[in-house]
Scaffold this active site. Structure first.
Site, mmCIF file in Angstrom:
data_model
loop_
_atom_site.group_PDB
_atom_site.id
_atom_site.type_symbol
_atom_site.label_atom_id
_atom_site.label_comp_id
_atom_site.label_asym_id
_atom_site.label_seq_id
_atom_site.Cartn_x
_atom_site.Cartn_y
_atom_site.Cartn_z
ATOM 1 N N ASP A 36 5.009 7.106 30.256
ATOM 2 C CA ASP A 36 4.354 5.802 30.094
ATOM 3 C C ASP A 36 4.127 5.131 31.449
ATOM 4 O O ASP A 36 3.110 4.489 31.681
ATOM 5 C CB ASP A 36 5.213 4.872 29.223
ATOM 6 C CG ASP A 36 5.235 5.357 27.782
ATOM 7 O OD1 ASP A 36 4.551 6.364 27.489
ATOM 8 O OD2 ASP A 36 5.927 4.729 26.958
ATOM 9 N N ASP A 40 0.757 3.472 32.923
ATOM 10 C CA ASP A 40 0.685 2.068 33.325
ATOM 11 C C ASP A 40 0.192 1.934 34.768
ATOM 12 O O ASP A 40 -0.563 1.032 35.097
ATOM 13 C CB ASP A 40 2.065 1.397 33.203
ATOM 14 C CG ASP A 40 2.510 1.313 31.751
ATOM 15 O OD1 ASP A 40 1.648 1.480 30.858
ATOM 16 O OD2 ASP A 40 3.714 1.102 31.518
ATOM 17 N N LYS A 119 -3.005 10.027 1.168
ATOM 18 C CA LYS A 119 -3.691 8.747 0.953
ATOM 19 C C LYS A 119 -2.913 7.701 1.731
ATOM 20 O O LYS A 119 -1.823 7.287 1.337
ATOM 21 C CB LYS A 119 -3.742 8.398 -0.531
ATOM 22 C CG LYS A 119 -4.558 7.146 -0.794
ATOM 23 C CD LYS A 119 -4.829 6.971 -2.271
ATOM 24 C CE LYS A 119 -5.835 5.865 -2.530
ATOM 25 N NZ LYS A 119 -5.389 4.556 -2.115
ATOM 26 N N GLU A 177 -8.619 4.727 7.837
ATOM 27 C CA GLU A 177 -7.637 3.732 7.419
ATOM 28 C C GLU A 177 -6.890 3.199 8.639
ATOM 29 O O GLU A 177 -6.506 3.967 9.520
ATOM 30 C CB GLU A 177 -6.636 4.425 6.470
ATOM 31 C CG GLU A 177 -5.847 3.506 5.596
ATOM 32 C CD GLU A 177 -6.577 3.091 4.313
ATOM 33 O OE1 GLU A 177 -7.806 3.344 4.198
ATOM 34 O OE2 GLU A 177 -5.916 2.517 3.428
ATOM 35 N N LYS A 293 -10.394 16.172 -2.300
ATOM 36 C CA LYS A 293 -11.848 16.084 -2.199
ATOM 37 C C LYS A 293 -12.427 17.494 -2.306
ATOM 38 O O LYS A 293 -11.922 18.403 -1.635
ATOM 39 C CB LYS A 293 -12.259 15.478 -0.855
ATOM 40 C CG LYS A 293 -11.709 14.084 -0.626
ATOM 41 C CD LYS A 293 -12.026 13.569 0.773
ATOM 42 C CE LYS A 293 -11.391 12.199 0.952
ATOM 43 N NZ LYS A 293 -11.450 11.723 2.337
ATOM 44 N N CYS A 429 39.996 -6.538 -2.215
ATOM 45 C CA CYS A 429 41.082 -6.910 -3.101
ATOM 46 C C CYS A 429 42.375 -6.662 -2.338
ATOM 47 O O CYS A 429 42.529 -5.636 -1.676
ATOM 48 C CB CYS A 429 41.033 -6.034 -4.343
ATOM 49 S SG CYS A 429 42.593 -5.995 -5.221
HETATM 50 S S1 IVH Z 1 -11.840 8.670 0.830
HETATM 51 C C1 IVH Z 1 -15.580 8.056 -1.288
HETATM 52 N N1 IVH Z 1 -9.595 9.481 1.914
HETATM 53 O O1 IVH Z 1 -8.123 4.658 -0.405
HETATM 54 C C2 IVH Z 1 -14.185 8.207 -0.829
HETATM 55 N N2 IVH Z 1 -9.737 7.243 1.152
HETATM 56 O O2 IVH Z 1 -9.217 3.851 -3.225
HETATM 57 C C3 IVH Z 1 -13.670 7.003 -0.229
HETATM 58 N N3 IVH Z 1 -7.725 5.910 1.547
HETATM 59 O O3 IVH Z 1 -10.609 2.350 0.304
HETATM 60 C C4 IVH Z 1 -12.344 7.076 0.348
HETATM 61 N N4 IVH Z 1 -6.553 7.493 2.531
HETATM 62 O O4 IVH Z 1 -9.085 2.942 2.216
HETATM 63 C C5 IVH Z 1 -10.243 8.464 1.340
HETATM 64 N N5 IVH Z 1 -7.680 10.314 2.926
HETATM 65 C C6 IVH Z 1 -8.352 9.289 2.349
HETATM 66 C C7 IVH Z 1 -7.764 8.021 2.188
HETATM 67 C C8 IVH Z 1 -8.487 7.014 1.572
HETATM 68 C C9 IVH Z 1 -6.573 6.226 2.131
HETATM 69 C C10 IVH Z 1 -8.037 4.578 0.971
HETATM 70 C C11 IVH Z 1 -9.356 4.061 1.450
HETATM 71 C C12 IVH Z 1 -10.105 3.651 0.224
HETATM 72 C C13 IVH Z 1 -9.099 3.752 -0.855
HETATM 73 C C14 IVH Z 1 -9.761 4.319 -2.095
#
Ligand code: IVH
Length: 677
Positions: A36, A40, A119, A177, A293, A429
């Site tokens: 670091d 810096d 997610k 995200e 997906k 106790c």
């Molecule tokens: S795809 C059309 N991938 O979950 C697909 N979403 O309920 C749109 N999220 O608003 C989202 N991790 O903020 C996707 N690996 C991920 C995700 C993700 C978190 C959140 C995202 C979205 C919400 C969907």
């Protein structure tokens, strides 16, 4: 230096390139390349050059992450492509249904390949890059339009201000995200607590709150990260698979989750789900499920969308780790060591995959920290296999009849006074031997080899004796009949007789072992020995007050207080009387004759010895007049230290006390004829 000095321009570019590389290694690849301090130093040098040559400042310079004044409002941004949400499934069965529908629509018999992604539990963010430069950051809003938070997005260190590499479309919208890693969240909250600042209820709220600051300098202080999971608009060709797209984004300098995998069909998807669910608690940030997906973009296009969600993706949610419920009552349990633990009785709630109706509150400090009252609405958290916790109170929901939670004055198991030592979190106790909740532990201690030495009276037998109601206090042991014992499970006639015999044999003891066996607080073997030596018999000890007790070598005010209050309790005296009536006896204590080479000297043994146990060495030293003590103090004359000696040795050295090793000890013992030459 003239402004157009080309060497300055070159150094500035070089510094920016170096800083961008280090940043990328650190935030995107999780593989820091320099300390670091070096980072810096480079940053300071760049700042100094830019200050001296303002014409050289560019918007993608790493010095320009935090800039501009606070806004009054965020401008609204229309998303060129709506930001969709995802359908959720909550079980394997529902996920199988999703996969079936995908295959039916595609007319595919074969298994579909899915891109599996954690997610992330944060806030969606759209980043627009034009000619490789970050020009806009926007929140999702209602999906059709969101808020322009460009200045805030720029402060997030792992969002590239300029894309790396080449081949990116002239216009590219990256979606992902923003989240706050757990460690950053904890650190932020504890700092906020110290400074009376506002704390956040969870990392997700912390990320949302931090991103919606009108002053980007505040956002800049929050430990936020960004992780990309897809693209919106793109003016050029992109890879034909979701998994390859993410790999491409990574090359352009964007962080994508390192957990992304491609799975073939439902079974592989489900095992990915299980694997991450298991590791959920050890990830650096919160995730609330898995997004599956369809990997092929061509197939995604054939599947299309319904309403506001794609047909080609689904979120398989994890069980919620936090739920809200009501604290109906707090009960106090007495542990085996006398510790009194408050336990929350909750209106049953399904959290972290199980129904929870109890949660430990640990101690009174915890209740105070939470600001908890009976009747409160609370957030219960159960993460992974961790035991459920009351995480927080929801103060807005406090009912008017909520009542304070007070530590009981008397032990709920035996009615003895409850003691809370100032400065200690745990309440106890004071009933010890008398408290049924502590009986199991008391029996184990009583029977131990170094105490009454009752062979064959281990945990299993003790549990059986307690379950059968044969023993209500330690003195009952001396009235056990072989017949009653033989009726216990897995206890034959022979073992029953042996046990009765072992108990009978324990009647012949020593005063010091007996005192140790009573399990008085802080009275270990060395103190028991010192008490026995000093008083010579039980009767004077029973009558001694705390002041007299402090005359015993190595007995300070705390231990003296424990001993005095133990014998001041009539119930303890009655128990001692029962034990003596049952026939426990000991030979008269040999008071040290005086004149031994170590007469009256306090000696401490620490670490391990090779030629004998510490106890044996202690015994030999005692014969030479030494008093063997467990702790080093200014009164200690000598410390015998073997390998593994730690703090006691250090303390002895700091006090300038004489220290012997094993060889020196053996020499001394030999000199006095206590070990063979
Ligand atoms: S795809 C059309 N991938 O979950 C697909 N979403 O309920 C749109 N999220 O608003 C989202 N991790 O903020 C996707 N690996 C991920 C995700 C993700 C978190 C959140 C995202 C979205 C919400 C969907």
């Amino acid at each position: 230096m003239p402004v157009d000095d080309p060497t300055v321009g070159a150094e500035v570019s070089e510094l920016r390139e170096l800083l961008a590389q280090h940043n990328h290694r650190y935030y995107v690849l999780d593989d820091p390349s320099v300390p670091d301090a070096e980072y810096d130093r480079l940053m300071r040098r760049l700042r100094a050059l830019e200050e001296a040559h303002p014409a050289l400042v560019t918007p993608d310079s790493p010095t320009q992450r935090v800039g501009g004044a606070a806004l009054d409002v965020f401008n609204s941004v229309r998303h060129e492509l709506p930001m969709l949400s995802l359908d959720n499934v909550f079980s394997e069965e529902e996920f199988r249904g999703f996969d079936r529908r995908v295959r039916e629509r595609l007319g595919e018999g074969a298994e579909v390949q899915y891109c599996c992604e954690p997610k992330l539990d944060g806030v969606a963010l759209s980043l627009l890059y034009e000619n490789g430069l970050l020009v806009r950051g926007a929140t999702r809003g209602d999906g059709a339009s969101g808020e322009d938070i460009t200045a805030n997005a720029r402060t997030i260190p792992n969002i590239p201000l300029r894309l790396r590499g080449e081949g990116w479309p002239q216009r590219l919208e990256v979606r992902g995200e923003v989240y706050m890693p757990r460690a950053g969240f904890e650190a932020f909250n504890s700092r906020a607590l110290e400074t009376d600042g506002k704390t956040f209820v969870n990392p997700r709220n912390a990320a949302a709150g931090s991103l919606r600051q009108l002053d980007p300098r505040i956002t800049a202080q929050r430990p936020l990260e960004f992780c990309a999971y897809g693209v919106g608009i793109a003016s050029g060709e992109l890879p034909a698979r979701q998994s390859l797209l993410l790999a491409q984004l990574r090359e352009w300098g964007l962080r994508c989750s390192p957990e992304i995998r491609v799975a073939q069909g439902v079974a592989e998807c489900l095992s990915y789900y299980e694997d991450l669910l298991e590791r959920r608690a050890s990830l650096p940030h919160d995730i609330d499920g898995i997004v599956f997906k369809v990997d092929s973009i061509a197939l995604q296009e054939r599947l299309g969308f319904v309403a506001r969600a794609p047909r080609w993706a689904v979120a398989h949610k994890f069980p919620a780790e936090e739920e809200m419920t009501r604290l109906e009552d707090v009960e106090f349990q007495v542990g085996r060591t006398g510790a009194i633990t408050p336990v929350a009785r909750l209106a049953p709630v399904f959290v972290g995959g199980v129904t929870v109706s109890n949660a430990t509150l640990h101690n009174m400090d915890e209740i105070e920290r939470l600001g908890l009252m009976r009747g409160d609405t609370v957030i219960v958290r159960r993460a992974g296999d961790v035991i459920p916790q009351v995480a927080r109170v929801v103060p807005e929901r406090r009912p008017p009849d909520a009542s304070p939670i007070l530590l009981p004055q008397l032990c709920p198991a035996c009615g003895s006074p409850v003691e809370r030592v100032p400065g200690e979190a745990v309440a106890r106790c004071t009933g010890n031997l008398l408290c049924p909740a502590q009986l199991r532990e008391a029996l184990l201690h009583f029977a131990a080899r170094r105490a009454m030495d009752i062979d064959g009276l281990g945990e299993k037998v003790i549990d059986q004796l307690l379950a059968a109601g044969l023993v209500r206090d330690v003195s009952d042991l001396y009235h056990l009949e072989p017949g009653a014992l033989a009726a216990l499970e897995r206890m034959g006639r022979k073992s029953a007789e042996n046990l009765v015999l072992a108990i009978a044999r324990s009647r012949e003891s020593t005063l010091e072992k007996f005192l140790f066996a009573l399990g008085m607080r802080e009275v270990g073997e060395a103190t028991a020995r010192a008490l026995a030596r000093h008083f010579g018999a039980l009767e004077p000890l029973l009558e001694a007050d705390a002041i007299r007790l402090q005359q015993v070598p190595d007995v300070g005010p705390i231990v003296a207080g424990h001993v005095a209050s133990f014998f001041a309790d009539q119930r303890n005296r009655a128990l001692v009387a029962r034990l003596l009536e049952a026939g426990i006896h000991w030979p008269a204590v040999e008071m040290p004759a005086g004149g031994g080479p170590l007469d009256g000297a306090s000696v401490v043994l620490t670490g391990s010895l090779e030629s004998m146990t510490r106890e044996a060495a202690g015994e030999l030293l005692t014969r030479l007049g030494a008093r063997v003590s467990g702790s080093v103090s200014a009164k200690t004359r000598l410390v015998v230290a073997g390998p593994g000696a730690g703090s006691k040795l250090a303390k002895a050295e700091s006090l300038g006390i004489e220290v012997w090793d094993e060889e020196r000890l053996l020499g001394f013992l030999r000199e006095h004829g206590l070990v063979e030459v």
